[in-house]
Design an enzyme around this catalytic site. Structure first.
Site, PDB file in Angstrom:
ATOM      1  N   TYR A 176       0.836  -1.205   0.000  1.00  0.00           N
ATOM      2  CA  TYR A 176       0.000   0.000   0.000  1.00  0.00           C
ATOM      3  C   TYR A 176       0.874   1.259   0.000  1.00  0.00           C
ATOM      4  O   TYR A 176       0.721   2.117  -0.864  1.00  0.00           O
ATOM      5  CB  TYR A 176      -0.912  -0.046   1.225  1.00  0.00           C
ATOM      6  CG  TYR A 176      -1.912   1.079   1.325  1.00  0.00           C
ATOM      7  CD1 TYR A 176      -3.059   1.088   0.534  1.00  0.00           C
ATOM      8  CD2 TYR A 176      -1.714   2.136   2.213  1.00  0.00           C
ATOM      9  CE1 TYR A 176      -3.985   2.121   0.634  1.00  0.00           C
ATOM     10  CE2 TYR A 176      -2.634   3.169   2.322  1.00  0.00           C
ATOM     11  CZ  TYR A 176      -3.771   3.159   1.530  1.00  0.00           C
ATOM     12  OH  TYR A 176      -4.688   4.186   1.630  1.00  0.00           O
ATOM     13  N   GLN A 227       0.268   5.198  20.344  1.00  0.00           N
ATOM     14  CA  GLN A 227       0.431   5.702  18.965  1.00  0.00           C
ATOM     15  C   GLN A 227      -0.689   6.691  18.667  1.00  0.00           C
ATOM     16  O   GLN A 227      -1.778   6.585  19.233  1.00  0.00           O
ATOM     17  CB  GLN A 227       0.455   4.544  17.951  1.00  0.00           C
ATOM     18  CG  GLN A 227      -0.848   3.817  17.693  1.00  0.00           C
ATOM     19  CD  GLN A 227      -1.098   2.650  18.635  1.00  0.00           C
ATOM     20  OE1 GLN A 227      -0.753   2.705  19.811  1.00  0.00           O
ATOM     21  NE2 GLN A 227      -1.756   1.599  18.153  1.00  0.00           N
TER      22      GLN A 227
HETATM   23  P1  NAD Z   1     -12.730   1.780   0.454  1.00  0.00           P
HETATM   24  O1  NAD Z   1     -12.044   0.479   0.580  1.00  0.00           O
HETATM   25  O2  NAD Z   1     -14.026   1.990   1.149  1.00  0.00           O
HETATM   26  O3  NAD Z   1     -12.966   2.144  -1.064  1.00  0.00           O
HETATM   27  C1  NAD Z   1     -12.120   1.722  -2.095  1.00  0.00           C
HETATM   28  C2  NAD Z   1     -12.996   1.414  -3.310  1.00  0.00           C
HETATM   29  O4  NAD Z   1     -12.138   1.023  -4.386  1.00  0.00           O
HETATM   30  C3  NAD Z   1     -13.968   0.253  -3.065  1.00  0.00           C
HETATM   31  O5  NAD Z   1     -15.235   0.575  -3.588  1.00  0.00           O
HETATM   32  C4  NAD Z   1     -13.324  -0.905  -3.814  1.00  0.00           C
HETATM   33  O6  NAD Z   1     -14.264  -1.874  -4.223  1.00  0.00           O
HETATM   34  C5  NAD Z   1     -12.650  -0.180  -4.959  1.00  0.00           C
HETATM   35  N1  NAD Z   1     -11.523  -0.921  -5.528  1.00  0.00           N
HETATM   36  C6  NAD Z   1     -10.489  -1.480  -4.871  1.00  0.00           C
HETATM   37  N2  NAD Z   1      -9.630  -2.042  -5.741  1.00  0.00           N
HETATM   38  C7  NAD Z   1     -10.145  -1.819  -6.988  1.00  0.00           C
HETATM   39  C8  NAD Z   1      -9.728  -2.158  -8.297  1.00  0.00           C
HETATM   40  N3  NAD Z   1      -8.594  -2.846  -8.514  1.00  0.00           N
HETATM   41  N4  NAD Z   1     -10.509  -1.792  -9.343  1.00  0.00           N
HETATM   42  C9  NAD Z   1     -11.655  -1.094  -9.141  1.00  0.00           C
HETATM   43  N5  NAD Z   1     -12.098  -0.755  -7.919  1.00  0.00           N
HETATM   44  C10 NAD Z   1     -11.351  -1.099  -6.851  1.00  0.00           C
HETATM   45  O7  NAD Z   1     -11.656   2.875   0.901  1.00  0.00           O
HETATM   46  P2  NAD Z   1     -11.815   4.428   1.155  1.00  0.00           P
HETATM   47  O8  NAD Z   1     -11.550   4.677   2.589  1.00  0.00           O
HETATM   48  O9  NAD Z   1     -13.045   4.947   0.536  1.00  0.00           O
HETATM   49  O10 NAD Z   1     -10.548   4.969   0.355  1.00  0.00           O
HETATM   50  C11 NAD Z   1     -10.674   5.533  -0.923  1.00  0.00           C
HETATM   51  C12 NAD Z   1      -9.306   6.029  -1.386  1.00  0.00           C
HETATM   52  O11 NAD Z   1      -8.786   6.985  -0.479  1.00  0.00           O
HETATM   53  C13 NAD Z   1      -8.264   4.916  -1.513  1.00  0.00           C
HETATM   54  O12 NAD Z   1      -7.481   5.152  -2.656  1.00  0.00           O
HETATM   55  C14 NAD Z   1      -7.433   5.094  -0.272  1.00  0.00           C
HETATM   56  O13 NAD Z   1      -6.111   4.650  -0.466  1.00  0.00           O
HETATM   57  C15 NAD Z   1      -7.495   6.593  -0.047  1.00  0.00           C
HETATM   58  N6  NAD Z   1      -7.282   6.917   1.369  1.00  0.00           N
HETATM   59  C16 NAD Z   1      -8.271   6.695   2.285  1.00  0.00           C
HETATM   60  C17 NAD Z   1      -8.032   6.993   3.627  1.00  0.00           C
HETATM   61  C18 NAD Z   1      -9.094   6.781   4.680  1.00  0.00           C
HETATM   62  O14 NAD Z   1      -8.822   7.017   5.865  1.00  0.00           O
HETATM   63  N7  NAD Z   1     -10.303   6.398   4.351  1.00  0.00           N
HETATM   64  C19 NAD Z   1      -6.787   7.484   4.028  1.00  0.00           C
HETATM   65  C20 NAD Z   1      -5.812   7.651   3.062  1.00  0.00           C
HETATM   66  C21 NAD Z   1      -6.071   7.384   1.732  1.00  0.00           C
HETATM   67  N1  UDP Z   2      -5.919  -0.086  15.845  1.00  0.00           N
HETATM   68  C1  UDP Z   2      -6.288  -0.531  17.100  1.00  0.00           C
HETATM   69  N2  UDP Z   2      -7.369  -1.364  17.206  1.00  0.00           N
HETATM   70  C2  UDP Z   2      -8.107  -1.743  16.136  1.00  0.00           C
HETATM   71  C3  UDP Z   2      -7.737  -1.285  14.845  1.00  0.00           C
HETATM   72  C4  UDP Z   2      -6.621  -0.454  14.743  1.00  0.00           C
HETATM   73  O1  UDP Z   2      -5.652  -0.192  18.107  1.00  0.00           O
HETATM   74  O2  UDP Z   2      -9.080  -2.494  16.337  1.00  0.00           O
HETATM   75  C5  UDP Z   2      -4.764   0.819  15.729  1.00  0.00           C
HETATM   76  C6  UDP Z   2      -3.738   0.442  14.667  1.00  0.00           C
HETATM   77  O3  UDP Z   2      -2.794  -0.449  15.183  1.00  0.00           O
HETATM   78  C7  UDP Z   2      -3.144   1.813  14.358  1.00  0.00           C
HETATM   79  C8  UDP Z   2      -4.319   2.782  14.538  1.00  0.00           C
HETATM   80  O4  UDP Z   2      -5.256   2.091  15.356  1.00  0.00           O
HETATM   81  O5  UDP Z   2      -2.150   2.144  15.281  1.00  0.00           O
HETATM   82  C9  UDP Z   2      -4.990   3.183  13.236  1.00  0.00           C
HETATM   83  O6  UDP Z   2      -5.274   1.992  12.528  1.00  0.00           O
HETATM   84  P1  UDP Z   2      -6.089   1.984  11.162  1.00  0.00           P
HETATM   85  O7  UDP Z   2      -6.052   0.592  10.643  1.00  0.00           O
HETATM   86  O8  UDP Z   2      -7.410   2.623  11.360  1.00  0.00           O
HETATM   87  O9  UDP Z   2      -5.297   2.959  10.193  1.00  0.00           O
HETATM   88  P2  UDP Z   2      -3.747   3.156   9.834  1.00  0.00           P
HETATM   89  O10 UDP Z   2      -2.891   2.308  10.714  1.00  0.00           O
HETATM   90  O11 UDP Z   2      -3.653   2.746   8.415  1.00  0.00           O
HETATM   91  O12 UDP Z   2      -3.518   4.584  10.086  1.00  0.00           O
END
Ligand code: NAD
Ligand code: UDP
Length: 322
Positions: A144, A208
């Site tokens: 990722y 964290q």
């Molecule tokens: P999500 O998993 O809910 O949505 C991702 C969507 O992409 C889903 O609908 C999934 O079916 C689709 N998808 C995955 N792989 C695919 C593929 N190969 N082809 C077509 N569709 C595909 O996640 P989200 O939280 O809505 O995140 C959306 C975007 O924002 C992602 O790119 C993620 O990396 C980025 N992002 C999200 C967060 C967050 O906190 N939610 C943080 C940082 C970045």
């Molecule tokens: N985390 C946790 N309990 C959970 C899920 C996540 O303590 O049930 C922690 C995880 O280890 C991380 C933080 O919460 O330190 C955020 O995790 P998340 O998966 O939401 O996002 P990311 O690590 O990608 O920021």
């Protein structure tokens, strides 16, 4: 405008689709439904301006006359992106490459949904866009983190080499309605656990930190970035920083103070601290979050409360008819 949203059936993407449809645009959602659900776009399914294409962005696709592409397709929860890491890496590299080719073909502007994960376990705090990051390229998060880094690289290379207009958003932890119950990320885990009366699972000692943005703020930031003149990369997130223990206690107090908190092992390469510096977003986009943690959490909690009681009701109905 004719606007393509990849990942538009997912959590953030579906809220973006709502905003674009409400603004009167023609919206095409491309999604392979890996973590997305068609029901997230249900309110638009019969609308003449909306089209859903079930497609994996790893495979090329050609659509004519697109004006803008929001490229969000990629699972965002560690549980989901780590369950098929090769597919995650392919989605980030090949999927982004395919969308950049499509942008070139259509002369469309493309916005890449990148992530705070490009900073890895950051040695600079809060994180500024000029920081190059501290990422393990062989660990379980690399598909990722490194995937998004190469996605950013080729996005800027397409801009330099092919002249296409690009925008790059580095999104920090976001929460809100339509997250999956089994999403695995911390906010949905804690909320669902507290609502079900089972212990909240803190990984590690809970020291964290993360910074949590509510989804409507995030979508506003994405749209401002797309429609402004600043290319980025730009951090989009809420600068309010909380330890995971503080988050657990906040959710515990908002739902049920008697819920237990338990501690489980910290996953490999879990970043210690994360907080966005949003000076660039403020000055270039005039953007900053307006929804603070508890206000956003109360909306996320209300959503999961409804879903859990609806699924309990349907379970009871099917039991009583058996
Ligand atoms: P999500 O998993 O809910 O949505 C991702 C969507 O992409 C889903 O609908 C999934 O079916 C689709 N998808 C995955 N792989 C695919 C593929 N190969 N082809 C077509 N569709 C595909 O996640 P989200 O939280 O809505 O995140 C959306 C975007 O924002 C992602 O790119 C993620 O990396 C980025 N992002 C999200 C967060 C967050 O906190 N939610 C943080 C940082 C970045
Ligand atoms: N985390 C946790 N309990 C959970 C899920 C996540 O303590 O049930 C922690 C995880 O280890 C991380 C933080 O919460 O330190 C955020 O995790 P998340 O998966 O939401 O996002 P990311 O690590 O990608 O920021």
């Amino acid at each position: 405008m004719k606007i393509l949203v990849t990942g538009g059936a997912g959590f953030i993407g579906s809220h973006l689709v709502d905003r674009l449809m409400e603004s009167g645009h023609e919206v095409i959602c491309v999604d392979n439904l890996y973590t997305g659900r068609k029901s997230n776009n249900a309110q638009w399914s019969d609308h003449p301006n909306f089209q859903f294409i079930e497609h994996d962005v790893v495979d090329p696709i050609m659509i004519d006359n697109i004006d803008q592409i929001y490229h969000l397709a990629c699972p965002a929860s560690p549980v989901h992106y780590q369950s098929d890491p090769i597919q995650t890496a392919k989605t980030n590299f090949l999927g982004t490459l395919n969308m950049l080719e499509l942008a070139k073909h259509s002369q469309a502007r493309i916005l890449l949904a990148s992530t705070s994960e490009v900073y890895g376990d950051p040695l600079i705090h809060p994180q500024v866009e000029s920081y190059w990051g501290n990422v393990n390229c062989t660990g379980i998060r690399s598909c990722y983190d490194e995937g998004k880094r190469i996605a950013e690289t080729i996005t800027f290379d397409y801009h330099r080499q092919s002249g296409i207009e690009v925008r790059v958003a580095r999104i920090f932890n976001t929460h809100g309605e339509r997250m999956l119950e089994n999403d695995g990320r911390v906010v949905s885990n804690f909320v669902v656990q507290a609502l079900k009366g089972i212990p909240l699972t803190i990984y590690g000692d809970g020291s964290q930190t993360r910074s949590f943005c509510y989804v409507s703020d995030l979508v506003e930031g994405l749209m401002r970035l797309m429609n402004g003149s600043y290319m980025g990369p730009v951090n989009l997130g809420n600068p309010g920083e909380y330890t995971i223990l503080q988050l657990a206690q906040t959710i515990q107090n908002m739902i049920d103070p008697n819920t237990e908190i338990i501690f489980k092992p910290l996953p490999q390469d879990d970043p210690q601290r994360r907080q966005p510096d949003i000076s660039q977003a403020k000055s270039h986009l005039g953007w900053e979050p307006t929804v603070q943690l508890k206000e956003g959490l109360s909306k996320t909690i209300a959503y999961f409360r409804d879903r859990i009681s609806a699924s309990a009701a349907s379970h009871n109905i099917s039991e009583s008819t058996e």
